[in-house]
Design a protein around this motif. Structure first.
Motif, mmCIF file in Angstrom:
data_model
loop_
_atom_site.group_PDB
_atom_site.id
_atom_site.type_symbol
_atom_site.label_atom_id
_atom_site.label_comp_id
_atom_site.label_asym_id
_atom_site.label_seq_id
_atom_site.Cartn_x
_atom_site.Cartn_y
_atom_site.Cartn_z
ATOM 1 N N SER A 16 2.607 41.496 -0.516
ATOM 2 C CA SER A 16 1.236 41.008 -0.719
ATOM 3 C C SER A 16 0.604 40.555 0.594
ATOM 4 N N ILE A 17 1.363 39.846 1.406
ATOM 5 C CA ILE A 17 0.841 39.408 2.706
ATOM 6 C C ILE A 17 0.527 40.620 3.573
ATOM 7 N N THR A 18 1.406 41.626 3.528
ATOM 8 C CA THR A 18 1.172 42.843 4.292
ATOM 9 C C THR A 18 -0.081 43.555 3.801
ATOM 10 N N ALA A 19 -0.275 43.619 2.483
ATOM 11 C CA ALA A 19 -1.458 44.277 1.922
ATOM 12 C C ALA A 19 -2.735 43.576 2.375
ATOM 13 N N ALA A 213 -1.182 57.638 -0.669
ATOM 14 C CA ALA A 213 0.088 57.541 0.045
ATOM 15 C C ALA A 213 0.662 56.141 -0.134
ATOM 16 N N ALA A 214 1.911 56.003 0.245
ATOM 17 C CA ALA A 214 2.600 54.718 0.110
ATOM 18 C C ALA A 214 3.294 54.368 1.412
ATOM 19 N N TYR A 215 3.535 53.078 1.578
ATOM 20 C CA TYR A 215 4.356 52.568 2.672
ATOM 21 C C TYR A 215 5.464 51.715 2.085
ATOM 22 N N LEU A 216 6.652 51.842 2.657
ATOM 23 C CA LEU A 216 7.759 50.974 2.272
ATOM 24 C C LEU A 216 7.643 49.662 3.033
ATOM 25 N N VAL A 217 7.874 48.561 2.341
ATOM 26 C CA VAL A 217 7.895 47.241 2.974
ATOM 27 C C VAL A 217 9.275 46.642 2.729
ATOM 28 N N THR A 218 9.950 46.274 3.805
ATOM 29 C CA THR A 218 11.300 45.747 3.668
ATOM 30 C C THR A 218 11.601 44.754 4.777
ATOM 31 N N THR A 219 12.533 43.854 4.513
ATOM 32 C CA THR A 219 13.104 43.019 5.553
ATOM 33 C C THR A 219 14.362 43.718 6.063
ATOM 34 N N PRO A 220 14.995 43.210 7.125
ATOM 35 C CA PRO A 220 16.244 43.838 7.579
ATOM 36 C C PRO A 220 17.434 43.584 6.654
ATOM 37 N N ALA A 221 17.288 42.730 5.654
ATOM 38 C CA ALA A 221 18.396 42.426 4.749
ATOM 39 C C ALA A 221 18.907 43.700 4.087
ATOM 40 N N THR A 264 7.770 50.243 11.775
ATOM 41 C CA THR A 264 6.990 49.299 12.564
ATOM 42 C C THR A 264 7.423 47.882 12.220
ATOM 43 N N ALA A 265 7.832 47.130 13.233
ATOM 44 C CA ALA A 265 8.196 45.735 13.030
ATOM 45 C C ALA A 265 6.929 44.884 13.060
ATOM 46 N N LEU A 266 6.684 44.126 12.005
ATOM 47 C CA LEU A 266 5.485 43.305 11.907
ATOM 48 C C LEU A 266 5.730 41.905 12.438
ATOM 49 N N ALA A 267 4.669 41.273 12.894
ATOM 50 C CA ALA A 267 4.760 39.910 13.416
ATOM 51 C C ALA A 267 5.046 38.932 12.286
ATOM 52 N N THR A 268 5.645 37.832 12.637
ATOM 53 C CA THR A 268 5.920 36.781 11.661
ATOM 54 C C THR A 268 4.622 36.127 11.215
ATOM 55 N N LEU A 277 -0.614 39.098 12.969
ATOM 56 C CA LEU A 277 -0.041 40.047 12.025
ATOM 57 C C LEU A 277 -0.870 41.322 11.967
ATOM 58 N N VAL A 278 -2.183 41.192 11.955
ATOM 59 C CA VAL A 278 -3.069 42.353 11.914
ATOM 60 C C VAL A 278 -2.855 43.242 13.137
ATOM 61 N N GLN A 279 -2.725 42.632 14.301
ATOM 62 C CA GLN A 279 -2.555 43.409 15.528
ATOM 63 C C GLN A 279 -1.231 44.177 15.570
ATOM 64 N N SER A 280 -0.242 43.696 14.825
ATOM 65 C CA SER A 280 1.061 44.378 14.847
ATOM 66 C C SER A 280 1.126 45.567 13.905
ATOM 67 N N LEU A 281 0.067 45.791 13.123
ATOM 68 C CA LEU A 281 0.061 46.899 12.172
ATOM 69 C C LEU A 281 -0.194 48.234 12.870
ATOM 70 N N PRO A 282 0.409 49.306 12.373
ATOM 71 C CA PRO A 282 0.071 50.652 12.876
ATOM 72 C C PRO A 282 -1.204 51.143 12.199
ATOM 73 N N ASP A 283 -1.630 52.331 12.554
ATOM 74 C CA ASP A 283 -2.780 52.948 11.907
ATOM 75 C C ASP A 283 -2.304 53.597 10.607
ATOM 76 N N LEU A 284 -2.558 52.913 9.493
ATOM 77 C CA LEU A 284 -2.023 53.376 8.221
ATOM 78 C C LEU A 284 -2.760 54.586 7.661
ATOM 79 N N LEU A 285 -3.931 54.897 8.205
ATOM 80 C CA LEU A 285 -4.690 56.051 7.722
ATOM 81 C C LEU A 285 -4.491 57.285 8.597
ATOM 82 N N ALA A 286 -3.636 57.182 9.606
ATOM 83 C CA ALA A 286 -3.417 58.309 10.513
ATOM 84 C C ALA A 286 -2.749 59.471 9.779
ATOM 85 N N GLU A 287 -2.963 60.674 10.288
ATOM 86 C CA GLU A 287 -2.303 61.842 9.714
ATOM 87 C C GLU A 287 -0.785 61.654 9.772
#
Length: 360
Positions: A16-19, A213-221, A264-268, A277-287
């Motif tokens: 949710s925070i990522t969204a 499209a979808a993105y996976l969101v995960t921690t390193p656990a 992509t590793a996101l900021a805490t 956090l916003v700046q650490s995001l990639p371009d999610l709409l890129a080809e």
């Protein structure tokens, strides 16, 4: 028409925070963004309560909280209105949407319809769906795929059904409204290609990574990584392309667990540090260069199904009539073969580099 993105991963990984961060990022770039959620935590993180109608929380950034009861009530009133128009003696007038209970499975259908309505409103450039992010989400998105199979298999049975013929005056307008088309039952049974084209349109829409499209969101656990892998494989079974992996902070380290997806590793996220956090995001709409869930090569007479997250023992292939059925984990996919391969026997199958390669 909007681009739709959703997020898959175990609960507690920060979906949710990522969204929200993705919505902020795209809105700042001038995109009209709608974030649809199903959890009150969205309003908490945004610092404002959300309701059933979209509200602008920032410039170009709209959000709402979907509730099944409100969607059910709205849909029921539409059905009653249609019934009163087409039947002389409406039977549903004394049943009110406010008293209807939610049956299992209603949530997914109502939310899928809400996504369709907001997409067709043409008010937004991007729609972000922050749902459960689990297998139920994938099954919801696979409705067109499953419905097309049921229609192909049961159409001939429905053709001769006296019950269907009796209730068709009511079913025709309701089906036309829900399917957003001008078809009626007689047209569908006499010209089944009409409904088939509609369902194929839904399948094609889901399979186009430029539209959905979808993105996976995960921690390193390890348990979170394992869950993300299973959802990655499950997404392929409904024809949904996963474009990348967003790794939220946590203990441990992820190696190359999701090749060839970019990670992509996101900021805490702490307190209210959205800009970092916003700046650490990639371009999610890129080809995307992510593998397509299904590839049919008529020249080589091969069907390739991308099934990451599964091993050979978890994948089962069967063939009944003109179709082939792929079973992986807790999901099945029926593949309607193109004409040159339809009815042809499978001559070989192998599982290699996450692909099930079927030869004819």
């Amino acid at each position: 028409m909007a681009s739709i993105l959703t997020f898959l991963g175990k609960g507690g990984t920060g979906r949710s925070i990522t969204a929200i961060a993705v919505a902020k990022s795209l809105a700042q770039k001038g995109k009209r963004v709608l974030l649809l959620g199903q959890d009150p935590s969205l309003g908490f993180y945004l610092g404002t309560p959300l309701h059933e109608q979209p509200r602008e929380v920032e410039t170009n950034f709209f959000a709402l909280n979907l509730t099944t009861t409100a969607l059910l009530e709205r849909g029921w009133e539409q059905v009653k209105e249609l019934e009163s128009q087409y039947l002389r003696s409406p039977t549903l007038k004394n049943i009110y949407g406010q008293e209807l209970g939610v049956l299992p499975g209603m949530d997914e259908i109502l939310i899928l319809n809400a996504l369709r309505e907001y997409d067709q409103s043409n008010r937004y450039d991007v729609i972000l769906y922050d749902g459960p992010g689990n297998l139920n989400t994938l099954r919801m998105l696979g409705v067109a795929e499953i419905a097309s199979w049921y229609w192909r298999r049961f159409r001939q049975v429905l053709d001769g059904s006296e019950v269907i013929k009796t209730v068709s005056p009511f079913l025709q307008p309701v089906a036309g409204a829900l399917l957003n088309g001008a078809w009626n039952l007689e047209e569908l049974t006499q010209n089944p290609q009409g409904l088939n084209n509609l369902l194929e349109t839904g399948k094609t829409f889901l399979a186009d990574p430029r539209r959905f499209a979808a993105y996976l969101v995960t921690t390193p656990a390890p348990v979170a990584v394992l869950g993300a892998k299973a959802l990655w494989g499950g997404a392929q079974q409904v024809g949904l392309t996963v474009k990348g992996v967003l790794v939220t902070p946590g203990q441990g380290q992820i190696n190359q667990e999701f090749p060839p997806l970019p990670m992509t590793a996101l900021a805490t996220f702490q307190g209210d540090n959205w800009p970092e956090l916003v700046q650490s995001l990639p371009d999610l709409l890129a080809e995307t260069t992510a593998p397509r869930p299904l590839d049919i090569d008529l020249t080589a007479r091969q069907v390739k199904v991308f099934l990451p997250g599964f091993d050979k023992k978890q994948v089962k292939l069967t063939q009944y009539g003109p179709e082939i059925t792929i079973e992986a984990g807790d999901q099945r996919r029926n593949i309607d073969l193109p004409a040159p391969l339809r009815g042809q026997a499978v001559t070989g199958a192998k599982f290699q580099d996450h692909y099930l390669i079927i030869s004819f």
